[in-house]
Design a protein around this motif. Structure first.
Motif, PDB file in Angstrom:
ATOM      1  N   PRO A 134       2.608 -62.830 -20.810  1.00 13.92           N
ATOM      2  CA  PRO A 134       3.376 -63.256 -21.981  1.00 13.92           C
ATOM      3  C   PRO A 134       4.854 -62.893 -21.788  1.00 13.92           C
ATOM      4  CG  PRO A 134       1.428 -62.001 -22.640  1.00 13.92           C
ATOM      5  CD  PRO A 134       1.543 -61.875 -21.159  1.00 13.92           C
ATOM      6  N   PRO A 135       5.774 -63.714 -22.303  1.00 11.26           N
ATOM      7  CA  PRO A 135       7.193 -63.398 -22.156  1.00 11.26           C
ATOM      8  C   PRO A 135       7.526 -62.024 -22.736  1.00 11.26           C
ATOM      9  CG  PRO A 135       6.884 -65.634 -22.979  1.00 11.26           C
ATOM     10  CD  PRO A 135       5.536 -64.988 -22.973  1.00 11.26           C
ATOM     11  N   SER A 136       8.480 -61.334 -22.087  1.00  7.93           N
ATOM     12  CA  SER A 136       8.939 -60.023 -22.577  1.00  7.93           C
ATOM     13  C   SER A 136       9.586 -60.192 -23.950  1.00  7.93           C
ATOM     14  CB  SER A 136       9.965 -59.457 -21.600  1.00  7.93           C
ATOM     15  OG  SER A 136      11.108 -60.307 -21.613  1.00  7.93           O
ATOM     16  N   ASP A 137       9.861 -59.065 -24.620  1.00  5.78           N
ATOM     17  CA  ASP A 137      10.486 -59.133 -25.946  1.00  5.78           C
ATOM     18  C   ASP A 137      11.836 -59.850 -25.892  1.00  5.78           C
ATOM     19  OD1 ASP A 137       8.362 -57.927 -27.069  1.00  5.78           O
ATOM     20  OD2 ASP A 137       9.294 -55.932 -27.248  1.00  5.78           O
ATOM     21  N   ALA A 138      12.600 -59.583 -24.814  1.00  7.41           N
ATOM     22  CA  ALA A 138      13.936 -60.197 -24.721  1.00  7.41           C
ATOM     23  C   ALA A 138      13.808 -61.715 -24.557  1.00  7.41           C
ATOM     24  CB  ALA A 138      14.705 -59.587 -23.560  1.00  7.41           C
ATOM     25  N   VAL A 139      12.870 -62.157 -23.727  1.00  2.00           N
ATOM     26  CA  VAL A 139      12.689 -63.605 -23.536  1.00  2.00           C
ATOM     27  C   VAL A 139      12.082 -64.217 -24.803  1.00  2.00           C
ATOM     28  CG1 VAL A 139      11.567 -65.388 -22.144  1.00  2.00           C
ATOM     29  CG2 VAL A 139      12.518 -63.370 -21.032  1.00  2.00           C
ATOM     30  N   ARG A 140      11.217 -63.448 -25.436  1.00  2.00           N
ATOM     31  CA  ARG A 140      10.647 -63.914 -26.713  1.00  2.00           C
ATOM     32  C   ARG A 140      11.770 -64.211 -27.700  1.00  2.00           C
ATOM     33  NH1 ARG A 140       6.713 -63.141 -30.852  1.00  2.00           N
ATOM     34  NH2 ARG A 140       5.102 -62.708 -29.356  1.00  2.00           N
ATOM     35  N   SER A 141      12.739 -63.336 -27.750  1.00  2.00           N
ATOM     36  CA  SER A 141      13.842 -63.521 -28.688  1.00  2.00           C
ATOM     37  C   SER A 141      14.647 -64.790 -28.331  1.00  2.00           C
ATOM     38  CB  SER A 141      14.686 -62.247 -28.669  1.00  2.00           C
ATOM     39  OG  SER A 141      15.959 -62.499 -29.072  1.00  2.00           O
ATOM     40  N   VAL A 162       3.593 -71.627 -22.189  1.00  2.00           N
ATOM     41  CA  VAL A 162       2.268 -72.259 -22.147  1.00  2.00           C
ATOM     42  C   VAL A 162       1.554 -71.895 -20.843  1.00  2.00           C
ATOM     43  CG1 VAL A 162       1.282 -74.521 -21.584  1.00  2.00           C
ATOM     44  CG2 VAL A 162       2.549 -74.230 -23.684  1.00  2.00           C
ATOM     45  N   ASP A 163       0.285 -71.584 -20.943  1.00  2.00           N
ATOM     46  CA  ASP A 163      -0.564 -71.445 -19.771  1.00  2.00           C
ATOM     47  C   ASP A 163      -1.007 -72.864 -19.404  1.00  2.00           C
ATOM     48  OD1 ASP A 163      -2.864 -71.336 -18.165  1.00  2.00           O
ATOM     49  OD2 ASP A 163      -3.536 -69.449 -19.036  1.00  2.00           O
ATOM     50  N   PRO A 170      -0.115 -67.350 -24.590  1.00  2.00           N
ATOM     51  CA  PRO A 170      -0.409 -65.928 -24.707  1.00  2.00           C
ATOM     52  C   PRO A 170       0.621 -65.141 -25.530  1.00  2.00           C
ATOM     53  CG  PRO A 170       0.357 -66.460 -22.499  1.00  2.00           C
ATOM     54  CD  PRO A 170       0.225 -67.761 -23.224  1.00  2.00           C
ATOM     55  N   GLY A 171       1.778 -65.708 -25.780  1.00  2.00           N
ATOM     56  CA  GLY A 171       2.786 -65.018 -26.591  1.00  2.00           C
ATOM     57  C   GLY A 171       3.499 -66.017 -27.470  1.00  2.00           C
TER      58      GLY A 171
END
Ligand SMILES: NC(=O)C1=CN([C@@H]2O[C@H](COP(=O)(O)OP(=O)(O)OC[C@H]3O[C@@H](n4cnc5c(N)ncnc54)[C@H](O)[C@@H]3O)[C@@H](O)[C@H]2O)[C@@H](O)CC1
Ligand SMILES: [K+]
Length: 492
Positions: A134-141, A162-163, A170-171
């Motif tokens: 899943p993307p890290s918190d920074a990439v999530r942001s 996307v998988d 997953p995130g």
């Protein structure tokens, strides 16, 4: 069989990519340039007015595709903001070459600091088929900011997050308007959570020869509304009703009589010769009044069911069946009748309590029933719909129609098929009863179980789309599908 569209897993597409590089001598950077060029052409065609373009680039080759597009857009006179995803500087060729070319053309790379520039359209080049966690918190942001900008997004290859093999997210995921997939279509984009994130999916071969499915056997196939006519041949002039089969629909416990009526009416509207209903005494009068064409019988036990089973060519059991003794006895009698079977709804819940193989039957579970049949939880089914459908088919030796966004049809020894139609308006009680009636009808008219399941799921989903086009998705009722089912069951 229809001319279905081949789908692949990421590792298979990587093998095609390697072959292009190693056997045909196309350099990796050339392929990347073709990907960026195709994406830029699509962006221009899709949004001809845009002048300010944001490109979010990640650390791998997906990011490299983004740098190529950014350079071409800049050369065409657009204002281009390249935002590097946190931790996203490319370290390997050919993405490094693409970054160098972008810089060489005078382009700048902005780091993501929580804010984004105001642009007309975003290009998502953060992750492609290389997403490994899943993307890290920074990439999530960053992804959340792109989504919150409410600007249209063109996703390169797959929407980031996307998988692409399983269709799960997953995130967090980039919500795209259009996804341009490179070299071949990735199977995960057509089912599960991915369906929502992709928008319209296009595929570009990057100039490689047309796919040879003999050389590159697909992992799955996609069917679309245009494929329907392949299974629905026109009738010959001297046809008689005996040729079109006899479906027996079993269900309708007290309080659930409508389910079995929907099933029988769907069978009739899609061309079965005869439809009978076995239901509780309490439901008979209403059903006869509503649908006199269905021969409706009060059946209180398995003994009364026996002569009806004898006369039927296909048995659809489960709609409104309930999970009590009545339902159990009718299901057991149906399983022992030696007829073609469609098991739905409570028949599946009862089967999950006492699992036995049902060779050759068609099972039509939504994710919740699929989870009960596999003794796992619904999230596990949804995390890998291809895997779940495969496991169900193996465990029950049956054809499995795993419902939900991007219905997956699987059977032992067959490639899975994804249905590329349907809409969220179809997530309504009773929609499944209609589907089991459609599949039973096509079985009764002579299609083998796998083909009847694929064609039935496609016909049902296409009718749902047609009905939704009339007055929208919200408030769509299963019975709204009937006129569309009839029309679509008679292709010109
Ligand atoms: N020959 C080529 O260069 C071609 C490349 N293509 C592109 O290349 C892509 C595949 O490239 P890659 O294999 O480099 O994969 P990606 O570009 O999808 O990303 C892989 C990189 O991201 C990192 N990563 C993955 N998930 C992460 C996470 N959650 N958090 C942080 N880092 C993460 C990995 O460690 C790796 O460094 C395709 O999707 C496609 O866009 C295609 O255009 C075809 C041609
Ligand atoms: K992407």
């Amino acid at each position: 069989m229809a001319d279905m569209f081949p789908l692949y897993r990421g590792d298979q597409v990587r093998a095609m990519d390697r072959r292009a590089i190693e056997q045909w001598g196309i350099p990796a950077y050339e392929l990347m340039t073709r990907a960026g060029t195709a994406a830029w052409a699509l962006l221009r065609a899709q949004w001809p007015q845009v002048r300010r373009i944001g490109v979010a680039c990640g650390p791998g080759n997906n990011g490299g595709d983004g740098y190529v597009l950014a350079r071409l857009a800049r050369e065409a006179g657009c204002t281009v903001h390249v935002v590097c995803a946190p931790g996203g500087h490319p370290r390997r060729d050919p993405a490094r070459e693409a970054l160098a070319a972008w810089r060489g053309a005078g382009g700048r790379v902005e780091s993501f600091d929580g804010m984004l520039p105001d642009v007309d359209v975003w290009v998502d080049a953060i992750y492609g088929i290389g997403l490994s966690r899943p993307p890290s918190d920074a990439v999530r942001s960053l992804i959340e900011r792109i989504n919150a900008s409410r600007r249209p997004v063109l996703a390169l290859d797959v929407p980031s997050g996307v998988d692409a093999d399983r269709g799960r997210v997953p995130g967090v995921v980039v919500q795209s308007r259009v996804t341009l997939s490179f070299i071949a279509a990735k199977q995960g984009l057509y089912t599960g959570q991915a369906r929502d994130a992709c928008g319209e999916v296009r595929v570009d071969r990057l100039g490689l020869p047309a796919i040879d499915t003999g050389q590159d056997p697909p992992s799955a196939w996609l069917v679309r509304d245009t494929d329907l006519s392949a299974w629905l041949a026109p009738r010959h002039a001297n046809a008689h009703k005996g040729e079109h089969g006899h479906v027996l629909c079993i269900g309708g416990e007290v309080g659930m009589g409508g389910a079995v009526r929907l099933c029988a009416e769907a069978a009739l509207r899609t061309g079965v010769g005869l439809a009978s209903v076995a239901t509780r005494r309490e439901g008979v009068a209403a059903l006869v009044a509503a649908r006199p064409e269905a021969m409706t019988h009060a059946v209180e036990d398995a003994t009364a069911l026996a002569p009806l089973l004898e006369r039927a060519s296909v048995v659809a059991v489960g709609p409104g069946l309930g999970q009590g003794d009545w339902g159990r006895s009718l299901l057991d009698a149906s399983l022992g009748a030696g007829k073609s079977l469609v098991l739905d709804a409570d028949a599946l819940n009862l089967l999950a309590v006492r699992p036995v193989p049902v060779p050759g039957a068609v099972l039509t579970p939504p994710p919740g029933e699929a989870a009960r049949l596999l003794a796992c939880d619904t999230a596990q089914v949804q995390a890998d719909r291809f895997g779940a459908a495969h496991r169900l088919a193996q465990r029950y030796q049956a054809v499995v129609v795993l419902k939900g966004a991007g219905t997956v049809v699987a059977a032992p020894g067959r490639d899975p098929v994804v249905v590329g139609a349907g809409n969220p308006g179809m997530a309504t009680g009773g929609m499944g009863d209609v589907l089991s009636g459609v599949i039973a009808s096509l079985l009764a008219q002579g299609l083998p179980a796998f083909e009847a399941s694929v064609a039935g799921a496609l016909l049902h989903a296409t009718a749902g789309d047609a009905a939704a086009r009339v007055d929208g998705e919200r408030g769509l009722l299963p019975s709204d599908l009937f006129p569309h089912l009839r029309r679509l069951a008679n292709p010109a």
